[in-house]
Design a protein around this motif. Sequence first.
Motif, mmCIF file in Angstrom:
data_model
loop_
_atom_site.group_PDB
_atom_site.id
_atom_site.type_symbol
_atom_site.label_atom_id
_atom_site.label_comp_id
_atom_site.label_asym_id
_atom_site.label_seq_id
_atom_site.Cartn_x
_atom_site.Cartn_y
_atom_site.Cartn_z
ATOM 1 N N HIS A 594 0.855 -1.190 0.000
ATOM 2 C CA HIS A 594 0.000 0.000 0.000
ATOM 3 C C HIS A 594 0.891 1.240 0.000
ATOM 4 O O HIS A 594 2.118 1.131 0.096
ATOM 5 C CB HIS A 594 -0.904 0.024 1.232
ATOM 6 N N CYS A 629 -4.208 5.989 -0.984
ATOM 7 C CA CYS A 629 -3.228 4.949 -1.315
ATOM 8 C C CYS A 629 -2.820 5.114 -2.774
ATOM 9 O O CYS A 629 -3.669 5.097 -3.664
ATOM 10 C CB CYS A 629 -3.831 3.571 -1.063
ATOM 11 N N ASN A 631 -0.549 3.114 -4.323
ATOM 12 C CA ASN A 631 -0.076 1.860 -4.911
ATOM 13 C C ASN A 631 -1.259 0.948 -5.224
ATOM 14 O O ASN A 631 -1.973 0.525 -4.312
ATOM 15 C CB ASN A 631 0.872 1.161 -3.932
ATOM 16 N N PHE A 632 -1.510 0.653 -6.487
ATOM 17 C CA PHE A 632 -2.728 -0.076 -6.875
ATOM 18 C C PHE A 632 -2.768 -1.436 -6.193
ATOM 19 O O PHE A 632 -1.937 -2.285 -6.436
ATOM 20 C CB PHE A 632 -2.821 -0.240 -8.397
HETATM 21 CU CU1 CUA Z 1 -3.916 0.294 -0.919
HETATM 22 CU CU2 CUA Z 1 -4.054 1.081 -3.077
#
Ligand code: CUA
Length: 648
Positions: A594, A629, A631-632
């Motif tokens: 994340h 967030c 980060n996928f």
């Molecule tokens: Cu946790 Cu995107």
Amino acid sequence: MNQDDIKNPDELPDLGRRKFLNTAALVGLSGAGLSVGLSACKKKDEAGTAGTAAAPAAHGEVAEFGKYEVPPGQLDEYYSFSSGGHSGEVRIYGIPSGRELKRIPVFNMDCLVGWGVTNESKAILGTKPNGTPKYTTGDTHHVHQTYKDGTYDGKYMFVNDKIHSRLARVRMDTMECDKILELPNVQGFHGTFTDKRDPVNPDINYTTRVFCGSEFSVPLPNDGRDVNDPSKYKSLFTCVDSESMEPRWQVFIDGNCDLVASSYDGKLAATNQYNTEMGIHYEDMMAAEMDACLFFNVARIEEAVKAGKFTTIAGSKVPVVDGTKAANTDPKTALTCYVPIPKNPHGVNISPDGKYYACSGKLSPTASVIEHALVLKWFDGELANPRDAVVGEPEIGLGPLHTGFDNKGNAYTTLFLDSQIVKWNVEAAIKAFKGDKNVKVVLDRVDVHYQPGHGFTSMGETRESDGKYFISDNKFSKDRFLPVGPLHAETAQLIDISGDKMKLVADHSVYSEPHDSIIVRRDIIKTRQIYNLDDFPHAVKDPKDSGVFRNGKKVTVKLISQAPAFSLREFTVKKGDEVTVILTNHDKVEDLTHAFAVPKYDINFIVNPQETKSVTFIADKPGVYWCYCTNFCHALHLEMRSRMIVEP
Ligand code: CUA
Ligand code: RUQ
Ligand code: CA
């Protein structure tokens, strides 16, 4: 090989480009007053090919390209760990595919990871009084790993920063930088190498030291006095403890260090040097016909330090011994040995059997072969002249720089001006030096594109050199890839060296600059995919521990991430608070990373599975800020946010 052997007609237009680069490079050099050195370079082609300086031929076999492909879903045989030049980072590639697997931020700022943003990375980088990183630029040159029994042990990797003279250590299990040391008293820290064992204690058959050569000499103390007095300019060679990352000792030397090598028996460290003239003006640096490859007697230096025979330099406690030429004329007590090498030499590499060092001439078309045992003999007082340690000096081509070795006694040297890799046999070079006229020293040449710097073989800097691959890290790549504007993609070219003839196998594009690399067998590297919560003393171990904790104007916000949510949907602080956000990722699933970004506060960092990171900032802008967030991570990745309210 002659022109008929060129199976691929596409190679032919290449000749014009090679010639252009050659001529341009030569004109550039002779314009700089170097024609004396270069006019001595006769291009001889011992392999019997048609190559001459006027009309160079394309050399090299054409490979069966499919053979080197790594099909989808399959893994590479090797890792290549590569310094990224003035990007300040380290890269990891798979070999033979050339797939870029990771970039490790070290001396640079990295937006994806949050290197230079998180408190943990800033503690490693060092900070100014205002809390920002002390330096934000770096220039990585050389990477080397720790050894056990003469081969890699998969523990650490070291990389240098030339700009600010820093040595960084990267843990191989997480492939993250864990320590950085700024070397005292030096500028232009260039070559570095781990030692391979202790020179005295046989039980220590693994790395405990990192040797660091500095290139620039500076007046000491460097405070504005003595700037025009060359006699006050000093160069130093440094030994760092690989575990504590503290300097152990330094040595005053003559000359400017380029590369560093270490012997397999732990007894010697070596550095090739240019400017033994100690000139501070450009022309003075090329005055002498000979410079040196300088050897350090590690045990004697450490005895001298132990016996208190050292000085210190104002502002540093590191013991400094005198390794200058003038102070080391008696071999029996000498700490250093200067082996004369022509001319402004570049690169020094030790053969996998530990017997020889190859040191290239750069401005001389030769590689000098120095025998390890003979250098030790000089230190024992049994060799009259250090130059007698040179047992071979073949003419191999123009602008020789770096050498890799296979497991059959062959050396592969990059030729910067010729844009070639030349394969030569070490024992044959020694025989030829003794006067044998029939021996064939140069066995093959292959063109690379263009102007190679470092070249290295698979496992070639270990006892387990396997003679499979050579990579040429090139400095120019004009015409090899789709144009992308004035800054070109660079090439790391893969060459199959398993047969008699070298075969160019692939052009791997590399984001500038592919400086130096090592090729490591994949079974040596054992990484962790998931952290342990206990690795982080300030981890938020229980989701119930989440919340906002105030201590006067200092506010700590503790939260966890677990897909697809943060434990705090919102949190409130006051304008002027010093806010520390501590985020622990509770996901245990491999690859479930994340991130946490705060708009307008310039914050963005990742947390890997079971990892904890923190950031500190002043809440100086009232309003609503959606922390999200980056980060996928999940189908609800977009919804993974927390609302930060800064009250006026
Ligand atoms: Cu946790 Cu995107
Ligand atoms: S050593 S490119 Cu200065 Cu890296 Cu040769
Ligand atoms: Ca010189």
